[in-house]
Design a protein around this motif. Structure first.
Motif, mmCIF file in Angstrom:
data_model
loop_
_atom_site.group_PDB
_atom_site.id
_atom_site.type_symbol
_atom_site.label_atom_id
_atom_site.label_comp_id
_atom_site.label_asym_id
_atom_site.label_seq_id
_atom_site.Cartn_x
_atom_site.Cartn_y
_atom_site.Cartn_z
ATOM 1 N N THR A 203 0.846 -1.189 0.000
ATOM 2 C CA THR A 203 0.000 0.000 0.000
ATOM 3 C C THR A 203 0.881 1.238 0.000
ATOM 4 O O THR A 203 1.991 1.225 0.538
ATOM 5 C CB THR A 203 -0.932 0.020 1.230
ATOM 6 N N ALA A 204 0.384 2.304 -0.590
ATOM 7 C CA ALA A 204 1.115 3.565 -0.575
ATOM 8 C C ALA A 204 0.903 4.329 0.728
ATOM 9 O O ALA A 204 1.572 5.331 0.969
ATOM 10 C CB ALA A 204 0.673 4.425 -1.755
ATOM 11 N N ASP A 205 -0.010 3.856 1.556
ATOM 12 C CA ASP A 205 -0.353 4.536 2.805
ATOM 13 C C ASP A 205 0.497 3.990 3.947
ATOM 14 O O ASP A 205 0.170 2.959 4.540
ATOM 15 C CB ASP A 205 -1.836 4.351 3.105
ATOM 16 N N LEU A 206 1.579 4.673 4.275
ATOM 17 C CA LEU A 206 2.476 4.230 5.341
ATOM 18 C C LEU A 206 1.785 4.220 6.699
ATOM 19 O O LEU A 206 2.156 3.449 7.587
ATOM 20 C CB LEU A 206 3.711 5.136 5.395
ATOM 21 N N ALA A 207 0.766 5.051 6.882
ATOM 22 C CA ALA A 207 0.066 5.136 8.169
ATOM 23 C C ALA A 207 -0.555 3.801 8.569
ATOM 24 O O ALA A 207 -0.711 3.523 9.761
ATOM 25 C CB ALA A 207 -1.009 6.214 8.113
ATOM 26 N N VAL A 208 -0.891 2.971 7.603
ATOM 27 C CA VAL A 208 -1.482 1.665 7.916
ATOM 28 C C VAL A 208 -0.514 0.836 8.756
ATOM 29 O O VAL A 208 -0.895 0.244 9.774
ATOM 30 C CB VAL A 208 -1.854 0.914 6.616
ATOM 31 N N LEU A 209 0.759 0.805 8.348
ATOM 32 C CA LEU A 209 1.765 0.058 9.097
ATOM 33 C C LEU A 209 2.128 0.773 10.388
ATOM 34 O O LEU A 209 2.247 0.145 11.452
ATOM 35 C CB LEU A 209 3.021 -0.122 8.243
ATOM 36 N N ARG A 210 2.295 2.060 10.323
ATOM 37 C CA ARG A 210 2.699 2.842 11.501
ATOM 38 C C ARG A 210 1.668 2.722 12.621
ATOM 39 O O ARG A 210 2.007 2.546 13.784
ATOM 40 C CB ARG A 210 2.899 4.296 11.091
ATOM 41 N N ASP A 211 0.386 2.803 12.266
ATOM 42 C CA ASP A 211 -0.669 2.719 13.276
ATOM 43 C C ASP A 211 -0.764 1.318 13.870
ATOM 44 O O ASP A 211 -0.933 1.157 15.082
ATOM 45 C CB ASP A 211 -2.014 3.114 12.672
ATOM 46 N N ALA A 212 -0.653 0.300 13.018
ATOM 47 C CA ALA A 212 -0.734 -1.080 13.513
ATOM 48 C C ALA A 212 0.422 -1.392 14.457
ATOM 49 O O ALA A 212 0.245 -2.050 15.488
ATOM 50 C CB ALA A 212 -0.740 -2.049 12.330
ATOM 51 N N TYR A 213 1.602 -0.904 14.119
ATOM 52 C CA TYR A 213 2.776 -1.130 14.961
ATOM 53 C C TYR A 213 2.642 -0.386 16.288
ATOM 54 O O TYR A 213 2.935 -0.926 17.355
ATOM 55 C CB TYR A 213 4.022 -0.665 14.209
ATOM 56 N N ARG A 214 2.155 0.845 16.236
ATOM 57 C CA ARG A 214 2.006 1.621 17.466
ATOM 58 C C ARG A 214 0.968 1.012 18.404
ATOM 59 O O ARG A 214 1.186 0.960 19.619
ATOM 60 C CB ARG A 214 1.643 3.068 17.145
ATOM 61 N N ILE A 215 -0.143 0.529 17.878
ATOM 62 C CA ILE A 215 -1.149 -0.047 18.770
ATOM 63 C C ILE A 215 -0.637 -1.349 19.378
ATOM 64 O O ILE A 215 -0.930 -1.664 20.538
ATOM 65 C CB ILE A 215 -2.502 -0.259 18.043
ATOM 66 N N ALA A 216 0.160 -2.105 18.626
ATOM 67 C CA ALA A 216 0.737 -3.336 19.172
ATOM 68 C C ALA A 216 1.706 -3.012 20.308
ATOM 69 O O ALA A 216 1.688 -3.669 21.362
ATOM 70 C CB ALA A 216 1.440 -4.125 18.070
ATOM 71 N N LEU A 217 2.553 -2.002 20.120
ATOM 72 C CA LEU A 217 3.477 -1.591 21.176
ATOM 73 C C LEU A 217 2.720 -1.074 22.395
ATOM 74 O O LEU A 217 3.067 -1.394 23.540
ATOM 75 C CB LEU A 217 4.416 -0.500 20.651
ATOM 76 N N CYS A 218 1.681 -0.282 22.172
ATOM 77 C CA CYS A 218 0.902 0.274 23.281
ATOM 78 C C CYS A 218 0.217 -0.819 24.080
ATOM 79 O O CYS A 218 0.197 -0.771 25.325
ATOM 80 C CB CYS A 218 -0.131 1.265 22.753
ATOM 81 N N ALA A 219 -0.367 -1.788 23.407
ATOM 82 C CA ALA A 219 -1.058 -2.871 24.110
ATOM 83 C C ALA A 219 -0.081 -3.685 24.954
ATOM 84 O O ALA A 219 -0.388 -4.068 26.089
ATOM 85 C CB ALA A 219 -1.777 -3.772 23.106
ATOM 86 N N TYR A 220 1.095 -3.940 24.402
ATOM 87 C CA TYR A 220 2.111 -4.674 25.164
ATOM 88 C C TYR A 220 2.567 -3.859 26.372
ATOM 89 O O TYR A 220 2.698 -4.388 27.486
ATOM 90 C CB TYR A 220 3.301 -4.996 24.260
ATOM 91 N N ALA A 221 2.811 -2.558 26.177
ATOM 92 C CA ALA A 221 3.241 -1.697 27.274
ATOM 93 C C ALA A 221 2.165 -1.570 28.339
ATOM 94 O O ALA A 221 2.466 -1.497 29.545
ATOM 95 C CB ALA A 221 3.605 -0.314 26.734
#
Length: 356
Positions: A203-221
């Motif tokens: 996808t050309a939308d980098l936010a898709v990956l950035r948001d998924a990665y951030r929510i995964a880090l937040c949930a773990y934290a």
């Protein structure tokens, strides 16, 4: 906004808790020399219990679950300070479930395989403007802080053109393991003229990956601070001085209150972000708050908990030290408090501009 936990999320959390309860959680750096740098025995147990397949499509034996059902798994892992490649794999699965190319790439997550997210760069841990380039089908750049890259089947790479899927063993991909506080597997990955097929640009939308990665880090934290708080609460309840639990001392209770506020704030930001993402709403502010809280509040809060344990808090045979080590790694992975407060300020400026 509905924060009620649905039955799927409850079931996922219960299964994860059962697996983690059975598993030996003694740290002992048992993953330090393993491929990928994580607890391979726990990952095998999770895969056997079906936890590694939750986000996969039903055609691949998965349960096709979304973000609200997956966050309890990440939170449970954080509560136990467990180190497995779930953050990258679940973030990748969340990206793939929105794409037409899902079937092609989701298969590389089956049977205990995992993906890694290559987003961070020097000077930009959660960059939304990568210097990694995709030109004429060739990928070039360097990514830092890539969790569990070695042994992964696919790297999801944030590039100037968007999100690129690259086979980890592709020619031109070089991995170098880098030091971390906890000892988990963290890598610098270099892409030197790596050939990229048109179908590899997801996808050309980098936010898709950035948001998924951030929510995964937040949930773990979110789970990490909850697990450390439980350890601390048990200690101050059972540790007696002057014939009463130290939890009853005013100075201790005040520090516990501060710990509670940080934990609840982390949970609120994570829950709100996950819900908004599940409803296809803008979650940028909640994700920015969650990662800022992770960078600015998580390490000092763990230091407070170590202090409340007295000498036991610095004993490496006691589990609290691993929570603190991971907290420091998470704060670095998201770029530190200055970068995250700058992001929040930028979002606020955009909102103010929109209003006027």
């Amino acid at each position: 906004m509905d924060f009620a936990v649905d039955t799927e999320a409850i079931a996922v959390g219960d299964v994860a808790a059962e697996v983690l309860t059975r598993h030996d959680t003694v740290w002992e750096s048992k993953f330090a020399d393993t491929v990928g740098g994580f607890d391979t025995a726990l990952w095998d147990e999770m895969t056997a219990a079906g936890l590694g397949h939750l986000a996969l499509p039903e055609s691949l034996g998965g349960d096709d679950l979304g973000i609200l059902a997956l966050t309890p798994l990440l939170r449970r892992l954080g509560e136990s300070a467990a180190v497995v490649p779930a953050i990258g794999s679940l973030a990748s699965a969340l990206v793939l479930r929105t794409l037409d190319s899902r079937q092609r790439w989701a298969g590389t997550l089956a049977e205990g395989a995992w993906h890694a997210v290559a987003l961070g760069e020097l000077g930009g841990a959660l960059t939304d403007a990568p210097s990694t380039t995709l030109r004429d089908g060739r990928l070039n750049g360097v990514k830092t802080g890539v969790l569990h890259a070695e042994g992964s089947t696919v790297l999801l790479v944030g590039a100037d053109a968007g999100v690129v899927a690259v086979r980890t063993e592709a020619p031109g991909v070089a991995l170098v393991r880098t030091p971390s506080s906890s000892g988990w597997g963290e890598y610098t990955v270099r892409f030197d003229d790596v050939s990229v097929d048109a179908a590899d640009l997801l996808t050309a939308d980098l936010a898709v990956l950035r948001d998924a990665y951030r929510i995964a880090l937040c949930a773990y934290a979110d789970g990490l601070i909850a697990g450390a708080t439980r350890l601390t609460a048990d200690h101050v309840t059972n540790r007696h001085q002057f014939d009463k639990p130290i939890a009853l001392f005013q100075a201790v209770s005040q520090q516990l209150a501060d710990v509670y506020v940080v934990g609840r704030s982390m949970n609120l930001a994570t829950t709100a972000a996950a819900w908004r993402m599940s409803e296809d709403l803008d979650a940028q502010q909640d994700l920015a708050i969650g990662t800022y809280w992770m960078a600015d509040e998580l390490p000092p809060t763990l230091r407070t908990m170590i202090h409340l344990h007295g000498g036991l808090g610095v004993d490496v045979t006691y589990p609290l030290h691993r929570y603190f080590s991971i907290a420091k790694d998470l704060a670095r992975l998201v770029g530190g408090p200055s970068a995250r407060i700058d992001e929040l300020a930028g979002l606020h400026a955009e909102e103010t501009t929109d209003v006027h």
